[in-house]
Structure formats: structure tokens, C-alpha cells
Scaffold this motif. Structure first.
Motif, PDB file in Angstrom:
ATOM      1  N   GLU A  27     -24.262 109.608  26.387  1.00 20.53           N
ATOM      2  CA  GLU A  27     -24.659 108.231  26.293  1.00 20.53           C
ATOM      3  C   GLU A  27     -24.047 107.638  27.365  1.00 20.53           C
ATOM      4  O   GLU A  27     -22.700 107.871  27.754  1.00 20.53           O
ATOM      5  N   LEU A  28     -24.667 106.480  27.916  1.00 20.58           N
ATOM      6  CA  LEU A  28     -24.083 105.787  29.022  1.00 20.58           C
ATOM      7  C   LEU A  28     -23.691 104.679  28.575  1.00 20.58           C
ATOM      8  O   LEU A  28     -24.529 103.829  27.745  1.00 20.58           O
ATOM      9  N   MET A  29     -22.509 104.314  28.602  1.00 19.77           N
ATOM     10  CA  MET A  29     -21.974 102.903  27.893  1.00 19.77           C
ATOM     11  C   MET A  29     -21.240 102.227  29.162  1.00 19.77           C
ATOM     12  O   MET A  29     -20.630 102.974  30.070  1.00 19.77           O
ATOM     13  N   LEU A  30     -21.747 100.978  29.129  1.00 22.03           N
ATOM     14  CA  LEU A  30     -20.773 100.170  29.999  1.00 22.03           C
ATOM     15  C   LEU A  30     -20.269  98.915  29.375  1.00 22.03           C
ATOM     16  O   LEU A  30     -20.581  98.662  28.278  1.00 22.03           O
ATOM     17  N   GLN A  31     -19.298  98.324  30.022  1.00 20.34           N
ATOM     18  CA  GLN A  31     -18.677  96.906  29.487  1.00 20.34           C
ATOM     19  C   GLN A  31     -19.870  95.767  29.576  1.00 20.34           C
ATOM     20  O   GLN A  31     -20.247  95.828  30.641  1.00 20.34           O
ATOM     21  N   CYS A  36     -21.294  85.947  28.560  1.00 23.77           N
ATOM     22  CA  CYS A  36     -22.293  85.397  29.714  1.00 23.77           C
ATOM     23  C   CYS A  36     -23.352  86.678  29.631  1.00 23.77           C
ATOM     24  O   CYS A  36     -24.399  86.516  30.327  1.00 23.77           O
ATOM     25  N   GLY A  37     -23.061  87.922  29.156  1.00 22.66           N
ATOM     26  CA  GLY A  37     -23.913  88.814  28.928  1.00 22.66           C
ATOM     27  C   GLY A  37     -24.048  89.812  30.040  1.00 22.66           C
ATOM     28  O   GLY A  37     -24.852  90.718  30.218  1.00 22.66           O
ATOM     29  N   HIS A  38     -23.183  89.624  31.076  1.00 25.40           N
ATOM     30  CA  HIS A  38     -23.169  90.356  32.386  1.00 25.40           C
ATOM     31  C   HIS A  38     -22.571  91.771  31.854  1.00 25.40           C
ATOM     32  O   HIS A  38     -21.508  91.763  31.257  1.00 25.40           O
ATOM     33  N   TYR A  39     -23.278  92.787  32.399  1.00 22.37           N
ATOM     34  CA  TYR A  39     -22.695  94.335  32.461  1.00 22.37           C
ATOM     35  C   TYR A  39     -21.887  94.440  33.496  1.00 22.37           C
ATOM     36  O   TYR A  39     -22.098  94.247  34.691  1.00 22.37           O
ATOM     37  N   ARG A  40     -20.601  95.091  33.579  1.00 24.67           N
ATOM     38  CA  ARG A  40     -19.765  95.410  34.525  1.00 24.67           C
ATOM     39  C   ARG A  40     -19.479  96.828  34.654  1.00 24.67           C
ATOM     40  O   ARG A  40     -19.568  97.539  33.741  1.00 24.67           O
ATOM     41  N   TYR A  41     -19.353  97.331  35.864  1.00 24.29           N
ATOM     42  CA  TYR A  41     -18.921  98.810  36.074  1.00 24.29           C
ATOM     43  C   TYR A  41     -18.642  98.756  37.660  1.00 24.29           C
ATOM     44  O   TYR A  41     -19.012  97.987  38.560  1.00 24.29           O
ATOM     45  N   THR A  46     -11.416  91.651  32.996  1.00 26.36           N
ATOM     46  CA  THR A  46     -12.523  90.689  32.780  1.00 26.36           C
ATOM     47  C   THR A  46     -13.750  90.637  33.520  1.00 26.36           C
ATOM     48  O   THR A  46     -14.165  91.531  34.233  1.00 26.36           O
ATOM     49  N   CYS A  47     -14.774  89.891  32.822  1.00 21.45           N
ATOM     50  CA  CYS A  47     -15.865  89.778  33.603  1.00 21.45           C
ATOM     51  C   CYS A  47     -15.879  89.180  35.037  1.00 21.45           C
ATOM     52  O   CYS A  47     -15.296  87.923  34.953  1.00 21.45           O
ATOM     53  N   PRO A  48     -16.417  89.791  36.030  1.00 23.83           N
ATOM     54  CA  PRO A  48     -16.245  89.119  37.227  1.00 23.83           C
ATOM     55  C   PRO A  48     -17.194  87.853  37.558  1.00 23.83           C
ATOM     56  O   PRO A  48     -16.968  87.143  38.415  1.00 23.83           O
ATOM     57  N   ARG A  49     -18.106  87.581  36.489  1.00 25.54           N
ATOM     58  CA  ARG A  49     -18.923  86.590  36.627  1.00 25.54           C
ATOM     59  C   ARG A  49     -18.296  85.179  36.238  1.00 25.54           C
ATOM     60  O   ARG A  49     -18.446  84.160  36.729  1.00 25.54           O
ATOM     61  N   CYS A  50     -17.913  85.449  34.634  1.00 28.97           N
ATOM     62  CA  CYS A  50     -17.309  84.031  33.993  1.00 28.97           C
ATOM     63  C   CYS A  50     -15.709  84.098  33.904  1.00 28.97           C
ATOM     64  O   CYS A  50     -15.307  83.168  33.354  1.00 28.97           O
ATOM     65  N   LEU A  51     -15.235  85.391  34.273  1.00 27.43           N
ATOM     66  CA  LEU A  51     -13.739  85.619  33.842  1.00 27.43           C
ATOM     67  C   LEU A  51     -13.327  85.823  32.449  1.00 27.43           C
ATOM     68  O   LEU A  51     -12.165  85.777  32.355  1.00 27.43           O
ATOM     69  N   SER A  52     -14.344  85.890  31.668  1.00 28.09           N
ATOM     70  CA  SER A  52     -13.965  86.147  29.994  1.00 28.09           C
ATOM     71  C   SER A  52     -13.361  87.444  30.061  1.00 28.09           C
ATOM     72  O   SER A  52     -13.625  88.404  30.775  1.00 28.09           O
ATOM     73  N   PRO A  97     -25.565  96.571  37.192  1.00 28.88           N
ATOM     74  CA  PRO A  97     -24.437  97.329  37.879  1.00 28.88           C
ATOM     75  C   PRO A  97     -25.049  98.984  38.771  1.00 28.88           C
ATOM     76  O   PRO A  97     -26.184  99.106  38.210  1.00 28.88           O
ATOM     77  N   ARG A  98     -24.236  98.847  39.803  1.00 28.28           N
ATOM     78  CA  ARG A  98     -24.667 100.053  40.716  1.00 28.28           C
ATOM     79  C   ARG A  98     -23.676 101.019  40.173  1.00 28.28           C
ATOM     80  O   ARG A  98     -22.314 100.860  40.465  1.00 28.28           O
ATOM     81  N   MET A  99     -24.032 102.555  40.405  1.00 27.62           N
ATOM     82  CA  MET A  99     -23.301 103.490  40.299  1.00 27.62           C
ATOM     83  C   MET A  99     -23.363 104.646  41.243  1.00 27.62           C
ATOM     84  O   MET A  99     -24.746 104.723  41.716  1.00 27.62           O
ATOM     85  N   VAL A 100     -22.391 104.870  41.927  1.00 24.69           N
ATOM     86  CA  VAL A 100     -22.570 106.009  42.656  1.00 24.69           C
ATOM     87  C   VAL A 100     -22.423 107.328  42.136  1.00 24.69           C
ATOM     88  O   VAL A 100     -21.589 107.352  41.249  1.00 24.69           O
ATOM     89  N   THR A 101     -23.584 108.258  42.160  1.00 27.49           N
ATOM     90  CA  THR A 101     -23.573 109.148  41.603  1.00 27.49           C
ATOM     91  C   THR A 101     -24.486 110.344  42.194  1.00 27.49           C
ATOM     92  O   THR A 101     -24.731 110.302  43.404  1.00 27.49           O
ATOM     93  N   ASN A 102     -24.678 111.356  41.535  1.00 26.60           N
ATOM     94  CA  ASN A 102     -25.423 112.546  42.437  1.00 26.60           C
ATOM     95  C   ASN A 102     -26.861 112.463  41.927  1.00 26.60           C
ATOM     96  O   ASN A 102     -26.990 112.216  40.550  1.00 26.60           O
TER      97      ASN A 102
END
Ligand SMILES: [Zn+2]
Length: 144
Positions: A27-31, A36-41, A46-52, A97-102
Motif C-alpha cells: 500500500e502507498l501511504m502518505l501523511q 487543510c487536507g494537504h498531502y506531504r512527502y 508539520t504541514c508545509p502549507r498551514c504548519l499544523s 506530492p512528487r516522488m523520485v522513484t524508478n
């Protein structure tokens, strides 16, 4: 499982452990920020958008598109020697979010920006499963 996996493995710590535990379950899971609903990776405090700091791990679609990519012809680590040239891509997930991957199951000459991709899981050791991406199946494609 691959016996004697020789490539560098990710470092797992308390912050990213849920990501790797999810990968092991395929499964792929992100915070996701509960304010505010923002996904971070990659994961953080903390949330980079609202600092929560109200972040929770949520399963995401595993779908995205190739944002940018590069091909490595040079072998920087001996364990990659048999795979050169190989592509490293930045996938922009549907969730943002953007992920660097193969990128797997794709010829280098078929890669293009905007190519739809989906996550696949590569169980490289007993402990580590690496999320990778392949072109989204459009019709009946052979399974692996
Ligand atoms: Zn937020």
C-alpha cells in the motif's frame, strides 16, 4: 524476495516507518494534514502549507504522471551495473506530492513527461519493499 540484494537500502526511522510498513503491505501511504487536507512527502513533523502538526497517514491512489525524468547511462553504484541505462523519474501523484522513484516495465525511449503511471511494489528484502512505478495498464497487460 531477492536473496543477497546488493543495492543501497532506505534508512527507516520513526518518522518514515509507517511509509515502509505500508509498502510492505503493498500500500502507498502518505501523511495528510487534517487541517487543510494537504498531502506531504517526504514525511515530516508539520504541514508545509498551514504548519499544523495534525498529520495522519492515509492510503493514496498510487496513480500519477511522470513530471520529469533522467536516464543514467553511467553506473554510480556497482549493483546497478546490469541495469544501465536505467531511468529515474519524478512522479507527480494525483494527490499532489512528487516522488523520485524508478520506472519499471518501460523502455527508456517510451518515457515522456505526462506519462500516466501506477505504483508497483518490489519486495527486495524481508524488511524492505520498494514502491516503484510503471506505465498505467490501458488494456490487458501481462501480469508479473
Ligand atoms: Zn495543512
Amino acid at each position: 524476495m531477492t536473496e543477497g540484494y546488493q543495492k543501497p537500502l532506505p534508512h527507516i526511522d520513526e518518522m518514515n516507518r509507517p511509509y515502509w510498513d505500508a509498502a510492505k503491505r503493498h500500500e502507498l501511504m502518505l501523511q495528510r494534514c487534517q487541517e487543510c487536507g494537504h498531502y506531504r512527502y517526504p514525511p515530516g513533523e508539520t504541514c508545509p502549507r498551514c504548519l499544523s502538526d495534525r498529520l495522519q497517514w492515509e492510503k493514496v491512489s498510487g496513480r500519477g504522471t511522470v513530471h520529469t525524468w533522467t536516464v543514467f547511462h553511467q553506473v554510480y553504484h556497482p549493483s546497478f551495473a546490469s541495469e544501465a541505462p536505467y531511468a529515474v523519474v519524478a512522479v507527480e501523484l494525483e494527490e499532489g506530492p512528487r516522488m523520485v522513484t524508478n520506472l519499471v516495465d518501460c523502455k527508456v525511449e517510451d518515457i515522456e513527461i505526462g506519462l500516466p503511471v501506477e505504483v508497483v511494489f518490489d519486495d527486495v528484502t524481508e524488511e524492505i519493499t520498494l514502491p516503484k512505478f510503471r506505465p498505467t495498464a490501458t488494456e490487458d497487460s501481462p501480469s508479473h
